[in-house]
Design a protein around this motif. Structure first.
Motif, short mmCIF file in Angstrom:
data_model
loop_
_atom_site.label_atom_id
_atom_site.label_comp_id
_atom_site.label_asym_id
_atom_site.label_seq_id
_atom_site.Cartn_x
_atom_site.Cartn_y
_atom_site.Cartn_z
N GLY A 30 0.96 -1.32 -0.05
CA GLY A 30 -0.09 0.28 0.19
C GLY A 30 0.69 1.54 -0.22
O GLY A 30 2.24 1.28 -0.53
N ALA A 31 0.29 2.26 0.69
CA ALA A 31 0.77 3.55 0.05
C ALA A 31 0.48 4.78 1.30
O ALA A 31 -1.01 4.34 1.35
N VAL A 32 0.85 5.25 2.54
CA VAL A 32 0.70 6.51 2.94
C VAL A 32 0.74 7.49 2.72
O VAL A 32 1.92 8.10 2.15
N LEU A 33 -0.25 8.25 2.08
CA LEU A 33 -0.66 9.70 1.35
C LEU A 33 -1.15 9.91 2.54
O LEU A 33 -1.77 10.76 3.46
N GLU A 34 0.47 11.93 2.68
CA GLU A 34 -0.29 12.78 3.36
C GLU A 34 -0.71 13.78 3.20
O GLU A 34 -0.69 13.98 1.88
N VAL A 35 -2.34 14.83 3.83
CA VAL A 35 -2.48 15.82 2.72
C VAL A 35 -2.42 16.88 3.03
O VAL A 35 -2.49 16.53 4.95
N THR A 149 -3.78 6.32 -7.99
CA THR A 149 -4.39 7.38 -9.31
C THR A 149 -6.24 7.43 -9.50
O THR A 149 -6.90 8.10 -9.66
N ALA A 150 -6.43 6.39 -9.74
CA ALA A 150 -7.92 5.65 -10.02
C ALA A 150 -8.75 6.92 -8.96
O ALA A 150 -9.61 7.17 -9.19
N LEU A 151 -8.73 6.57 -7.58
CA LEU A 151 -8.75 7.35 -6.45
C LEU A 151 -8.90 8.47 -6.53
O LEU A 151 -10.01 9.55 -5.90
N PHE A 152 -7.76 9.40 -6.39
CA PHE A 152 -7.28 10.01 -6.07
C PHE A 152 -6.56 11.48 -7.02
O PHE A 152 -6.47 12.47 -6.63
N GLY A 153 -6.15 10.55 -8.49
CA GLY A 153 -5.67 11.25 -8.86
C GLY A 153 -5.94 12.23 -9.68
O GLY A 153 -7.53 12.65 -10.15
N VAL A 154 -5.59 13.88 -9.62
CA VAL A 154 -6.39 15.52 -10.32
C VAL A 154 -6.71 14.90 -11.57
O VAL A 154 -5.30 14.83 -12.80
N GLY A 155 -7.75 14.63 -13.12
CA GLY A 155 -7.69 15.32 -14.02
C GLY A 155 -8.97 13.14 -14.00
O GLY A 155 -9.07 13.10 -13.49
N PRO A 156 -9.38 13.68 -15.49
CA PRO A 156 -10.36 12.17 -15.68
C PRO A 156 -9.21 11.33 -15.73
O PRO A 156 -8.29 11.12 -15.64
N ALA A 157 -10.28 10.17 -15.64
CA ALA A 157 -10.18 8.76 -15.87
C ALA A 157 -9.22 7.65 -17.17
O ALA A 157 -8.92 9.53 -17.96
N VAL A 158 -8.16 7.39 -16.57
CA VAL A 158 -7.03 7.23 -18.06
C VAL A 158 -7.65 5.76 -18.16
O VAL A 158 -7.66 4.38 -17.49
N ARG A 365 0.63 10.53 -11.67
CA ARG A 365 -0.19 12.02 -11.51
C ARG A 365 -0.41 12.97 -10.30
O ARG A 365 0.24 11.81 -9.44
N ARG A 366 -0.85 13.87 -10.05
CA ARG A 366 -1.23 14.48 -9.12
C ARG A 366 -2.24 13.90 -8.39
O ARG A 366 -3.78 13.94 -9.39
N LEU A 367 -2.29 13.72 -7.30
CA LEU A 367 -3.03 13.84 -6.54
C LEU A 367 -3.50 14.12 -5.17
O LEU A 367 -3.15 15.55 -4.89
N ALA A 368 -5.08 14.19 -5.01
CA ALA A 368 -6.02 14.92 -4.25
C ALA A 368 -7.27 14.44 -3.52
O ALA A 368 -7.65 13.07 -3.90
N TYR A 396 7.22 10.72 -6.64
CA TYR A 396 5.59 11.35 -6.46
C TYR A 396 6.51 13.12 -6.42
O TYR A 396 7.30 13.62 -6.28
N GLN A 397 5.54 13.69 -7.97
CA GLN A 397 6.13 15.67 -7.67
C GLN A 397 7.46 15.94 -6.65
O GLN A 397 7.51 16.56 -5.82
#
Length: 478
Positions: A30-35, A149-158, A365-368, A396-397
């Motif tokens: 998995g991964a830890v995302l700090e927001v 990327t699917a759940l938190f990616g900025v922009g349209p689906a890939v 891609r950037r995540l949000a 990442y970024q």
């Protein structure tokens, strides 16, 4: 968007069998995302995931038994909102660290698709974290990044790319699924190389006796460096950034291992990593299950020159990054019986097999989370058998994050992540001739694990003077 729902392949089945045979085994990636932002609570996170989950259809699949066979199937009662959990903590970053470390050992119910998102908040008024975890039988490292990327990616689906029809020579990636035809078109040189690797793999890699029993409990250590550092070194030495990360790993381990630890099976033995190789075809972008194998690669542990070690690692990995090798490994995945693959997997649980690593993965891609940007992403692996640690790299970024999953018995030995970041920096300065400079703003965010310490004057999230393996203890930054 549709997904392929096949029977679990040999690698999927091995992780399921391994967990059944060893109930304490926790094969989660998995991964830890700090927001950055004020945590909205789990509700908005649940709605964002529910609105996007069809971008990653494999998230709706669970493993079950049908007619005596293990199969993947779409969960008829799937509700992605139930996969989002909330953890409230206090007392600042140390409580985030403790929450992440505790989750590393928590199982995920087998009655539903085996993934989840934990919203961890309360430790800061303007920051919170998401911990995405998935069972390795359902997702390999690339699938984890696809899910993020699917759940938190900025922009349209890939969308996934279309399959390419097989050519008469069998060089395509779709259509023909005859395993024997696939094998017949594998270059003989690649087959011979793979056989030689198998024989060499019977020799033990370098490991150590820490003179203390392992606990089976783990903690996460992480640090970050600017992505330009491994990239600059790689360009100068004809290597890849992943080669640089691996060479720095060897140097960090040399600094980390205490002098009193006795090397096994003896001095001079090489240290290896199990380098992952993605076997995912374009049309399998969102398929459930593993599409990955691994090749054992030496790290030139005893090399005197750090730059020379990078060159040697690049020479060793170059043969792995070929289409012929991928075909050999893909044929193994499709043709070998599960009992034999399981035997290989269980052999790998011994520390003298190779160090577990993810290789250098990249979030494209950037995540949000809503309007809140994800500032850092730290990958997580698991330990099995008598491994002392596992290591993962992720870009990442503008940052390359390293994370070490380490047995808690080694809490007092030193911070491997900080040592790795220090090794990358020294490599970069040696190869590029760059002087000491002010803090690099690209690397300024502190990693979610918190164990990498404050940002050092040289610009990476690590400890000043980290070359001394006992200068900083993992717990001292908590």
């Amino acid at each position: 968007m549709t997904t392929t729902v096949p029977s679990p392949n040999a690698v999927d089945g091995c992780f399921l069998s391994y967990e059944r045979d060893e109930p304490r085994f926790r094969p989660y990636v998995g991964a830890v995302l700090e927001v950055t932002g004020s945590c909205p609570g789990p509700g908005p996170v649940r709605e964002q995931i529910a609105g996007r989950v069809d971008r990653m259809p494999g998230l709706a699949c669970k493993v079950t038994r049908r007619g005596g066979r293990t199969v993947w199937e779409l969960d008829p009662g799937f509700d992605p909102r139930r996969h989002v959990h909330e953890i409230r903590v206090e007392d600042g970053r140390p409580s985030l660290i403790r929450a992440v470390d505790a989750l590393l050992g928590e199982p995920i119910s087998a009655g539903a698709p085996r993934w989840g998102v934990w919203v961890i908040h309360g430790y800061s008024p303007d920051r919170y974290a998401l911990f995405y975890r998935a069972h390795h039988a359902a997702q390999d490292g690339q699938a984890v990044l696809d899910a993020l990327t699917a759940l938190f990616g900025v922009g349209p689906a890939v969308p996934p790319r279309q399959a390419v029809a097989d050519t008469p020579g069998g060089l395509g990636t779709g259509g023909n699924r005859d395993p024997l035809a696939w094998v017949r078109n594998i270059p003989a040189r690649a087959i011979a190389q793979n056989a030689a690797d198998t024989v060499r793999g019977l020799r033990s890699t370098l490991t150590w006796a820490p003179h203390r029993p392992l606990t089976g409990r783990t903690r996460l250590l992480s640090a970050a460096v600017p992505v330009s550092w491994p990239r600059d070194v790689a360009k100068a030495l004809g290597a890849t950034p992943n080669d640089v990360c691996l060479a720095a790993l060897a140097e960090a381990v040399r600094d980390w291992v205490p002098a009193e630890w006795r090397a096994r099976p003896g001095p001079g033995r090489e240290l290896h990593v199990g380098l992952p190789v993605s076997l995912r075809r374009p049309e399998e972008r969102f398929a459930v299950g593993n599409r990955v194998s691994a090749v054992r690669v030496p790290l030139s542990y005893w090399a005197k020159s750090p730059a020379g070690r990078v060159v040697a690692v690049a020479r060793a990995t170059r043969r792995v990054r070929t289409e012929g090798m991928r075909r050999v490994l893909r044929a193994q995945l499709e043709c070998l019986p599960e009992w034999l693959v399981y035997r290989f997997v269980r052999q790998s649980c011994a520390a003298n097999s190779a160090v577990d690593t993810s290789g250098l993965l990249r979030v494209p891609r950037r995540l949000a989370v809503g309007a809140d940007p994800v500032e850092a992403v730290v990958p997580t692996l698991f330990l099995h058998g008598d491994h002392l640690f596992a290591v993962s790299f992720l870009s990442y970024q503008g940052q390359v994050q390293v994370s070490f999953t380490v047995d808690r018995a080694l809490d007092d030995v030193g911070d491997l992540a900080a040592l790795w970041a220090d090794a990358v920096e020294r490599l970069w300065r040696e190869v590029t001739g760059s002087p000491v400079d002010p803090v690099d703003p690209v690397a300024a965010p502190v990693s979610p694990s918190g164990h990498a310490g404050p940002v050092s004057p040289s610009g990476h999230a690590g400890h000043a003077g980290a070359r001394d393996p006992h200068a900083s203890r993992p717990g001292e930054n908590s």
